[in-house]
Design a protein around this motif. Structure first.
Motif, PDB file in Angstrom:
ATOM      1  N   ALA A  31       2.357   6.656  -2.801  1.00  0.00           N
ATOM      2  CA  ALA A  31       1.617   5.483  -3.275  1.00  0.00           C
ATOM      3  C   ALA A  31       1.961   5.180  -4.721  1.00  0.00           C
ATOM      4  O   ALA A  31       2.218   4.028  -5.079  1.00  0.00           O
ATOM      5  CB  ALA A  31       0.126   5.732  -3.123  1.00  0.00           C
ATOM      6  N   VAL A  32       1.994   6.221  -5.553  1.00  0.00           N
ATOM      7  CA  VAL A  32       2.250   5.984  -6.974  1.00  0.00           C
ATOM      8  C   VAL A  32       3.638   5.382  -7.187  1.00  0.00           C
ATOM      9  O   VAL A  32       3.840   4.551  -8.068  1.00  0.00           O
ATOM     10  CB  VAL A  32       2.075   7.300  -7.770  1.00  0.00           C
ATOM     11  CG1 VAL A  32       2.548   7.132  -9.191  1.00  0.00           C
ATOM     12  CG2 VAL A  32       0.626   7.721  -7.756  1.00  0.00           C
ATOM     13  N   LEU A  33       4.602   5.785  -6.344  1.00  0.00           N
ATOM     14  CA  LEU A  33       5.958   5.252  -6.509  1.00  0.00           C
ATOM     15  C   LEU A  33       6.140   3.898  -5.818  1.00  0.00           C
ATOM     16  O   LEU A  33       6.899   3.065  -6.287  1.00  0.00           O
ATOM     17  CB  LEU A  33       6.994   6.239  -5.949  1.00  0.00           C
ATOM     18  CG  LEU A  33       7.145   7.553  -6.703  1.00  0.00           C
ATOM     19  CD1 LEU A  33       7.973   8.536  -5.904  1.00  0.00           C
ATOM     20  CD2 LEU A  33       7.798   7.308  -8.046  1.00  0.00           C
ATOM     21  N   MET A  34       5.447   3.712  -4.702  1.00  0.00           N
ATOM     22  CA  MET A  34       5.708   2.502  -3.917  1.00  0.00           C
ATOM     23  C   MET A  34       4.837   1.316  -4.326  1.00  0.00           C
ATOM     24  O   MET A  34       5.292   0.175  -4.248  1.00  0.00           O
ATOM     25  CB  MET A  34       5.521   2.774  -2.415  1.00  0.00           C
ATOM     26  CG  MET A  34       6.641   3.566  -1.789  1.00  0.00           C
ATOM     27  SD  MET A  34       8.307   3.000  -2.216  1.00  0.00           S
ATOM     28  CE  MET A  34       8.474   1.561  -1.175  1.00  0.00           C
ATOM     29  N   VAL A  35       3.601   1.571  -4.741  1.00  0.00           N
ATOM     30  CA  VAL A  35       2.712   0.448  -5.082  1.00  0.00           C
ATOM     31  C   VAL A  35       3.321  -0.446  -6.177  1.00  0.00           C
ATOM     32  O   VAL A  35       3.431  -1.660  -5.994  1.00  0.00           O
ATOM     33  CB  VAL A  35       1.303   0.958  -5.469  1.00  0.00           C
ATOM     34  CG1 VAL A  35       0.500  -0.126  -6.149  1.00  0.00           C
ATOM     35  CG2 VAL A  35       0.587   1.441  -4.234  1.00  0.00           C
ATOM     36  N   PRO A  36       3.774   0.142  -7.297  1.00  0.00           N
ATOM     37  CA  PRO A  36       4.385  -0.726  -8.306  1.00  0.00           C
ATOM     38  C   PRO A  36       5.616  -1.439  -7.771  1.00  0.00           C
ATOM     39  O   PRO A  36       5.882  -2.575  -8.139  1.00  0.00           O
ATOM     40  CB  PRO A  36       4.800   0.244  -9.410  1.00  0.00           C
ATOM     41  CG  PRO A  36       4.111   1.495  -9.130  1.00  0.00           C
ATOM     42  CD  PRO A  36       3.770   1.544  -7.702  1.00  0.00           C
ATOM     43  N   TYR A  37       6.331  -0.767  -6.882  1.00  0.00           N
ATOM     44  CA  TYR A  37       7.521  -1.393  -6.326  1.00  0.00           C
ATOM     45  C   TYR A  37       7.142  -2.632  -5.516  1.00  0.00           C
ATOM     46  O   TYR A  37       7.775  -3.674  -5.631  1.00  0.00           O
ATOM     47  CB  TYR A  37       8.276  -0.391  -5.450  1.00  0.00           C
ATOM     48  CG  TYR A  37       9.457  -1.008  -4.769  1.00  0.00           C
ATOM     49  CD1 TYR A  37      10.612  -1.279  -5.493  1.00  0.00           C
ATOM     50  CD2 TYR A  37       9.410  -1.356  -3.439  1.00  0.00           C
ATOM     51  CE1 TYR A  37      11.682  -1.883  -4.898  1.00  0.00           C
ATOM     52  CE2 TYR A  37      10.480  -1.971  -2.829  1.00  0.00           C
ATOM     53  CZ  TYR A  37      11.617  -2.231  -3.563  1.00  0.00           C
ATOM     54  OH  TYR A  37      12.670  -2.833  -2.971  1.00  0.00           O
ATOM     55  N   LEU A  38       6.079  -2.483  -4.728  1.00  0.00           N
ATOM     56  CA  LEU A  38       5.660  -3.622  -3.915  1.00  0.00           C
ATOM     57  C   LEU A  38       5.191  -4.777  -4.797  1.00  0.00           C
ATOM     58  O   LEU A  38       5.461  -5.942  -4.518  1.00  0.00           O
ATOM     59  CB  LEU A  38       4.554  -3.190  -2.939  1.00  0.00           C
ATOM     60  CG  LEU A  38       5.055  -2.205  -1.878  1.00  0.00           C
ATOM     61  CD1 LEU A  38       3.900  -1.709  -1.026  1.00  0.00           C
ATOM     62  CD2 LEU A  38       6.121  -2.854  -1.010  1.00  0.00           C
ATOM     63  N   ILE A  39       4.520  -4.418  -5.902  1.00  0.00           N
ATOM     64  CA  ILE A  39       4.116  -5.467  -6.845  1.00  0.00           C
ATOM     65  C   ILE A  39       5.356  -6.180  -7.381  1.00  0.00           C
ATOM     66  O   ILE A  39       5.395  -7.402  -7.503  1.00  0.00           O
ATOM     67  CB  ILE A  39       3.286  -4.872  -7.998  1.00  0.00           C
ATOM     68  CG1 ILE A  39       1.986  -4.283  -7.455  1.00  0.00           C
ATOM     69  CG2 ILE A  39       2.975  -5.921  -9.044  1.00  0.00           C
ATOM     70  CD1 ILE A  39       1.182  -3.549  -8.479  1.00  0.00           C
ATOM     71  N   SER A  40       6.380  -5.393  -7.660  1.00  0.00           N
ATOM     72  CA  SER A  40       7.587  -5.997  -8.220  1.00  0.00           C
ATOM     73  C   SER A  40       8.286  -6.877  -7.189  1.00  0.00           C
ATOM     74  O   SER A  40       8.857  -7.899  -7.529  1.00  0.00           O
ATOM     75  CB  SER A  40       8.525  -4.935  -8.759  1.00  0.00           C
ATOM     76  OG  SER A  40       9.166  -4.282  -7.716  1.00  0.00           O
ATOM     77  N   ILE A  41       8.234  -6.477  -5.920  1.00  0.00           N
ATOM     78  CA  ILE A  41       8.803  -7.318  -4.858  1.00  0.00           C
ATOM     79  C   ILE A  41       8.089  -8.663  -4.862  1.00  0.00           C
ATOM     80  O   ILE A  41       8.705  -9.714  -4.781  1.00  0.00           O
ATOM     81  CB  ILE A  41       8.599  -6.656  -3.477  1.00  0.00           C
ATOM     82  CG1 ILE A  41       9.501  -5.461  -3.304  1.00  0.00           C
ATOM     83  CG2 ILE A  41       8.804  -7.680  -2.363  1.00  0.00           C
ATOM     84  CD1 ILE A  41      10.601  -5.653  -2.313  1.00  0.00           C
ATOM     85  N   PHE A  42       6.783  -8.577  -4.974  1.00  0.00           N
ATOM     86  CA  PHE A  42       5.972  -9.794  -4.987  1.00  0.00           C
ATOM     87  C   PHE A  42       6.414 -10.732  -6.118  1.00  0.00           C
ATOM     88  O   PHE A  42       6.659 -11.918  -5.909  1.00  0.00           O
ATOM     89  CB  PHE A  42       4.503  -9.394  -5.122  1.00  0.00           C
ATOM     90  CG  PHE A  42       3.565 -10.543  -5.377  1.00  0.00           C
ATOM     91  CD1 PHE A  42       3.420 -11.551  -4.435  1.00  0.00           C
ATOM     92  CD2 PHE A  42       2.839 -10.599  -6.552  1.00  0.00           C
ATOM     93  CE1 PHE A  42       2.556 -12.604  -4.676  1.00  0.00           C
ATOM     94  CE2 PHE A  42       1.987 -11.653  -6.796  1.00  0.00           C
ATOM     95  CZ  PHE A  42       1.840 -12.663  -5.852  1.00  0.00           C
ATOM     96  N   HIS A  43       6.567 -10.154  -7.321  1.00  0.00           N
ATOM     97  CA  HIS A  43       6.950 -10.983  -8.464  1.00  0.00           C
ATOM     98  C   HIS A  43       8.360 -11.534  -8.311  1.00  0.00           C
ATOM     99  O   HIS A  43       8.618 -12.698  -8.620  1.00  0.00           O
ATOM    100  CB  HIS A  43       6.834 -10.175  -9.759  1.00  0.00           C
ATOM    101  CG  HIS A  43       5.419  -9.963 -10.175  1.00  0.00           C
ATOM    102  ND1 HIS A  43       4.944  -8.762 -10.633  1.00  0.00           N
ATOM    103  CD2 HIS A  43       4.367 -10.803 -10.172  1.00  0.00           C
ATOM    104  CE1 HIS A  43       3.657  -8.877 -10.894  1.00  0.00           C
ATOM    105  NE2 HIS A  43       3.297 -10.108 -10.626  1.00  0.00           N
TER     106      HIS A  43
END
Lengths: 254, 643
Positions: B565-577
Motif C-alpha cells: 500500500a505504501v508503495l502503490m498508493v502514491p503511484y496510483l495518485i501519480s497515475i491519476f495526475h
C-alpha cells in the motif's frame, strides 16, 4: 568548580513538563558528587545542563566562575572538548570504530595527533584493563569492557570535570565495583566528578550526595565517615524521602 | 594506531554502505545521462553539421530546448534527492552525531568528517558516471546519426568540458548536502514554532488546497492553463491525498473486534501520514516519468502519418561579384558527383538585412520546383518568406521591412503563399522579389546564392546519399570552415516542417526515455535508503507483534500488504495526475481521447510494469530481510530533545 543558582528547566510542548524547578548547589574543586533520585526527578536534565548540551530556562550555571549561558557556540564546543568528560549509561560508543579509535576520537576533534597522546592512550588502556582489546570492534567486547572504553574516551584528554550519567546502570556487580574504584582513584588525583545514579552503592563512593525529587533538591549529604557507614546514611535518606520502594529493595550491601 | 577524519569517514562509509549504495547509484545514473546530454550540446561535429544543414538549426534548437529541460529536471531532482537522502541519513545517524557532540565536536568538525564522506562517495560516483556518460555519448551519437539521417558524427571530449561537468556536479552535491545539514542543524537546540509561523503555514496549506482544486477544475474542463499548474498539482495533490484524505478514510474502518486487518489498515494510515514527504517525492518522480512517457506517446501518435517528400538541397551564399574559388570547388564536386541534378545561381542585392532578388531568377527556381511563375510590372514587389517563422505569421521585422519597401516607392503585391523557405541564414532577415529592370537599377553590391539540388531523405542508405554526405563532410571540415565568416552554406527545402517533426519526435523520445529510466532509478534508490533507515524501528515493531502472539504468516501478510500500500498508493495518485495531464495535452492538440484510449492503457501498462520491477526488490525482499534479522535495540543518549 560548579555553582548552580536558581536553575529551572521547562520543555516546551503541548504538555508542559517541568523537570527542574529551582535548583541551588555548589560543587567544589576535587569533589565527587552523586545525584540521586527516582525516575523523572530531573537527574538527566541536570546533567545535560551541566554538560552545556542544553540551556536552563532560567537561573545561572557557573562553571569555573563563568556563566555557561554566556558561552558562544564555539566556546561551548571547546569547553566540552577540553574541560569536560562525559560517561553514559549506554556507553554511546561509535560502532564503526575500534576500541582504540573510540578512545582517540576526542584527540581527533582537538587536533592532537602526537605520539605522546597515543602513548597516553596505551597507558590508560592498560590501567582500564582493555589494552588487549584495542583492535577489536566495539560490538565484539562485553558491556563492562565497553563502559571502560567509554571511560577511557572520557579521560583521554585529561578533563578537569567528569560528568557521568548512570555509569554503572548497564553493568553487573563486579564491573560496577571496578568502575567505581577507578573513578574514586581519579577523583583522588584531583578530578571533579558529578555522577547521576540510582544506586546507593555508587553514591557511597562519593563525598557529597544530592537527593533530587520532582525537580528540586530535597536534601544533601556530606561524607565524613567510612564508606560502609555513609552507605547506611544514604539509604536512610532515601527511605526518609519516601524515595521509592524499588530502590530500597534493590539495595545490595557491600 | 591513530584516528583521523579521513579514517573516521572511511569507517562510516563502510558502516553505512547500504545507505550509500542507492546514493551512489543515483548519482552515477544522473551523471551518465547529464554527461551524455552535455557532450551532445558541446559536440562540435554535431554543431557543425547544424551549420551546414541550416534547416537542422531548427531541429537542433528544439532538441537543445528538450535537452536543456532534461538537464534542469536532472539538476532539480538530483538536488532534491541528495538533499532528502542526506537528511534521512543524518536522521539515521543522529545517535552518532549526538555522541560526537558531547565529545566536543563543533559544527566545523561535523562538516569536516561528513563532507569527506560525501565527497568520497559522491566523487567516485561522479567519476564513474562521467566514464559511463562518455560511453553513452558514443552510443547516442551513433543512434542520432541513424535517426536524424546525418553523416558520421565524431565525439570530441575535451578536458575542459569534463572539468566543467565535474565542477558542476560537485557544486550540486555540496549545495544539496549543506542545505540538508543546515536544515538538520545537529548542533542547535530545538525551538518551538512561533504562532506567526503556525498561522503562515496554515495559510499556505489553505492556498495550496485551493490551487489543487483549481488545477482539477482546469483539467476537467480541459483548459491549456493546466499545463502551468501541473507541477503544483503533483506536489500538493500527493501531499494532500497521502497526508490527509487517505488516512482519514482509513480511520473510518472500525471493526467490532480488533483484527490483523484493522492493524494493517491503521499502520498504512500512519505510514502514509508520517512518510508523506518521501511518498510525495516518489509520487512526483513517478508522475514525471509517467508524464514524460505519455508525452512521447502523444508526440508519436501525432507524428505517425508524417511522410518525407522533401526537396533537399544546398544553398551557397556569397557577397561578391566574382565567384570565389570555394564556390568553384563546390560546383565542381556537385557536378561530378550528381551530373543530372539541378543547379542555379540567384542574384541578390541587400539593404542591410533586407534583400531583393530579380523576378527571372525567382521564377526559374519556382518552375523547377513545379510552381506557377509570377508576374510583376516595374515598381511592384512581393515578399517571400526568409525564415521558418515567416511562413506562419507576419512578424514585426517583416512589417518594418514592408514599410521600408513602401517608402522606397515599391507597390507591394500579395506575398507568396507556397511555404517555400528560400534558404535562410543569419544575414538575410527579409526577402523581396522585384522586376529584373528594377533590380538592375539598384545601386547596391551584388551578392549571389548558388542553389544545388541534392539527394533527399528517401535516398538514405543508397550510394548517392553516401556521396552527398561525403560532400557535406568535406564542406563542414574545419579547414574549410575557418576560411570565412559564419555559415555561408544554406539549405533550401520545400516542406521542412514535416521531416523536422520526425526528427524532433525521435530525438525527444530518446532524451525522454533516458530521463524516465533515471527517474525510476532515483525513486527506487530513495525508497531503498528510506527502508534502510526505518529497518531498526520496524524490527522492534515486529518483535512486539511476535510477542503479542501473531504467527509468522500473519506478520508476513502484514508486511506485504503494508508496504504494498505504501508503495502503490502514491503511484496510483501519480497515475491519476498523469492521466489528467495526458488528456489535457490531447485536447490541446485538437484530438479526441476515444481512439487513443487503448493506446494510453498500453502506456499505463508499460509504465506500471517498469515501476513494479523497480519496487519489487523492496516490496518482496525488504520484509524478508526484516523477518530474518534479529531485533537490535537502539541506544539514544538523549531521547527527549534534539540537543
Amino acid at each position: 568548580m560548579i555553582e548552580v543558582k536558581q536553575v529551572g528547566k521547562v520543555y516546551p510542548g503541548k504538555v508542559i513538563e517541568q523537570p527542574l524547578t529551582d535548583i541551588n548547589f555548589r560543587v567544589e574543586e576535587g569533589e565527587m558528587v552523586a545525584v540521586m533520585g527516582p525516575s523523572g526527578s530531573g537527574k538527566s536534565t541536570l546533567i545535560n545542563l551541566l554538560a552545556t548540551l542544553d540551556q536552563p530556562s532560567w537561573g545561572t550555571i557557573l562553571i569555573q566562575g563563568i556563566d555557561t549561558a554566556t558561552f558562544k557556540r564555539k566556546e561551548t564546543t571547546r569547553f566540552r572538548r577540553e574541560t569536560l568528560g562525559i560517561i553514559f549509561q549506554e556507553f554511546n560508543l561509535l560502532d564503526s570504530l575500534t576500541v582504540a579509535e573510540n578512545m582517540l576520537v576526542p584527540l581527533m576533534l582537538g587536533g592532537k595527533k602526537t605520539k605522546a597522546a597515543r602513548d597516553e592512550m596505551h597507558h590508560l588502556a592498560k590501567r582500564l584493563q582493555i589494552d588487549e582489546l584495542l583492535d577489536k570492534q566495539v560490538d565484539e567486547v562485553s558491556g563492562g569492557q565497553r563502559q571502560r572504553t567509554a571511560i577511557g574516551r572520557a579521560l583521554i584528554h585529561a578533563p578537569r570535570l567528569m560528568l557521568a550519567d548512570e555509569p554503572t546502570g548497564a553493568l553487573d556487580f563486579q564491573a560496577t565495583k571496578h568502575v567505581m574504584e577507578l573513578l574514586a582513584e581519579l577523583n583522588e588525583a584531583g578530578m571533579t566528578m558529578v555522577i547521576v545514579t540510582h544506586d546507593p552503592t555508587v553514591a557511597s563512593y562519593c563525598n557529597h550526595v544530592l537527593f533530587l525529587k520532582d525537580g528540586s533538591i530535597q536534601t544533601e549529604l556530606f561524607r565524613d565517615e567510612p564508606r560502609r557507614v555513609f552507605f547506611q546514611r544514604v539509604i536512610e535518606s532515601l527511605s526518609l524521602l519516601g524515595g521509592d520502594e524499588h530502590h530500597l529493595s534493590a539495595i545490595r550491601p557491600t | 594506531m591513530n584516528i583521523t577524519y579521513l579514517q573516521y569517514a572511511l569507517r562510516n562509509i563502510k558502516r553505512y554502505q547500504r545507505l550509500y549504495y542507492g546514493y551512489a547509484l543515483t548519482i552515477i545514473v544522473a551523471m551518465t545521462i547529464a554527461t551524455s546530454y552535455w557532450n551532445l550540446v558541446v559536440s562540435e561535429s554535431f554543431q557543425n553539421i547544424a551549420k551546414v544543414l541550416s534547416q537542422l538549426n531548427q531541429v537542433i534548437e528544439m532538441t537543445m530546448i528538450f535537452v536543456f529541460i532534461a538537464e534542469v529536471i536532472i539538476l532539480f531532482f538530483s538536488i532534491l534527492f541528495i538533499y532528502s537522502t542526506t537528511y534521512t541519513m543524518l536522521e539515521h545517524r543522529k545517535n552518532d552525531l549526538r555522541i560526537m557532540r558531547t565529545l566536543g565536536s563543533g559544527f566545523s568538525h561535523f562538516l569536516k568528517y561528513f563532507l569527506i564522506e560525501i565527497l568520497i562517495v559522491g566523487g567516485l560516483a561522479i567519476m564513474a558516471g562521467i566514464t559511463l556518460g562518455i560511453v553513452l555519448t558514443k552510443l547516442m551519437l551513433l543512434s542520432i546519426e541513424k535517426v536524424m539521417f546525418l553523416p558520421k558524427l565524431s565525439t570530441e571530449i575535451s578536458v575542459l568540458s569534463s572539468l566543467v561537468l565535474i565542477a558542476g556536479a560537485l557544486l550540486v552535491l555540496l549545495i544539496a548536502t549543506v542545505l540538508a545539514i543546515y536544515r538538520f542543524r545537529p548542533d542547535r537546540p530545538v525551538r518551538t514554532r512561533s504562532r506567526f509561523r503556525v498561522r503562515l503555514s496554515l495559510a499556505v496549506q489553505g492556498l495550496g488546497i485551493l490551487t489543487l482544486f483549481y488545477g482539477y477544475y482546469l483539467a476537467i474542463t480541459r483548459q491549456g492553463n493546466f499545463l502551468l499548474v501541473f507541477p503544483l498539482v503533483i506536489f500538493i495533490g500527493s501531499f494532500f491525498f497521502c497526508r490527509h484524505v487517505i488516512p482519514t478514510l482509513l480511520k473510518l474502518y472500525r471493526p467490532r473486534r480488533l483484527s490483523l486487518r484493522k492493524l494493517i489498515i491503521s499502520e498504512i494510515a500512519v505510514q502514509l501520514r508520517t512518510n508523506s514527504t518521501l511518498v510525495a517525492l516518489g509520487t512526483i518522480l513517478t508522475s514525471c516519468a509517467l508524464t514524460a512517457v505519455g508525452l512521447v506517446f502523444v508526440f508519436q501518435l501525432i507524428g505517425f502519418d508524417v511522410s518525407s517528400k522533401n526537396e533537399f538541397g544546398l544553398v551557397y551564399y556569397e557577397e561578391s561579384t566574382q565567384p570565389s574559388k570555394r564556390l568553384g570547388t563546390i560546383q565542381q564536386m556537385m557536378t561530378e558527383t550528381f551530373p543530372d541534378k539541378y543547379q542555379q545561381a540567384v542574384r541578390l542585392k541587400s539593404f542591410d538585412t533586407r534583400y531583393v532578388l530579380p523576378l527571372s531568377d525567382y521564377n526559374q527556381l519556382m518552375q523547377h520546383l513545379g510552381y506557377e511563375p509570377r508576374a510583376l510590372t516595374s515598381g511592384e514587389a512581393f515578399m517571400i518568406p526568409a525564415r521558418p517563422v515567416q511562413i506562419k505569421e507576419v512578424t514585426p521585422t517583416m512589417k518594418r521591412a514592408q514599410a521600408e519597401m513602401n517608402k522606397a516607392g515599391y507597390d507591394l503585391k500579395e506575398a507568396s503563399d507556397h511555404g517555400l523557405l528560400f534558404g535562410y541564414n543569419d544575414r538575410i532577415e527579409t526577402l523581396f522579389v522585384v522586376t529584373d529592370s528594377d533590380f538592375a537599377q539598384l545601386k547596391r553590391p551584388l551578392a549571389t546564392i548558388h542553389v544545388f539540388d541534392t539527394p533527399s531523405y528517401t535516398d538514405y542508405g543508397t550510394k548517392s546519399w553516401e556521396d552527398w554526405m561525403s560532400i557535406v563532410r568535406n564542406i563542414q571540415s574545419k579547414s574549410n570552415m575557418a576560411e570565412k565568416a559564419k555559415a555561408p552554406y544554406q539549405l533550401i527545402n520545400e516542406t521542412e516542417d514535416e521531416l523536422d517533426f520526425i526528427r524532433i519526435v525521435r530525438l525527444v523520445s530518446f532524451v525522454v526515455i533516458l530521463l524516465t529510466i533515471w527517474l525510476f532509478v532515483i525513486n527506487a534508490s530513495f525508497l531503498h535508503v528510506w527502508m534502510q533507515m526505518t529497518a531498526e524501528k520496524e524490527q522492534k515493531r515486529l518483535k512486539t507483534l511476535f510477542a503479542l502472539g501473531f504467527s509468522k504468516r500473519s506478520v508476513r501478510t502484514f508486511l506485504l500488504v503494508k508496504y504494498g500500500a505504501v508503495l502503490m498508493v502514491p503511484y496510483l495518485i501519480s497515475i491519476f495526475h498523469a492521466w489528467l495531464l495526458f488528456q489535457v495535452i490531447l485536447s490541446e492538440s485538437g484530438l479526441k481521447l476515444g481512439p487513443y484510449l487503448p493506446l494510453s492503457l498500453i502506456w499505463i501498462g508499460i509504465v506500471t510494469f517498469f515501476y513494479l520491477i523497480s519496487i519489487l526488490p523492496l516490496w518482496i525482499r525488504y520484509p524478508r530481510h526484516l523477518l530474518k534479522k534479529s531485533c537490535e535495540s537502539s541506544m539514544y543518549p538523549m531521547a527527549d530533545s534534539r540537543v
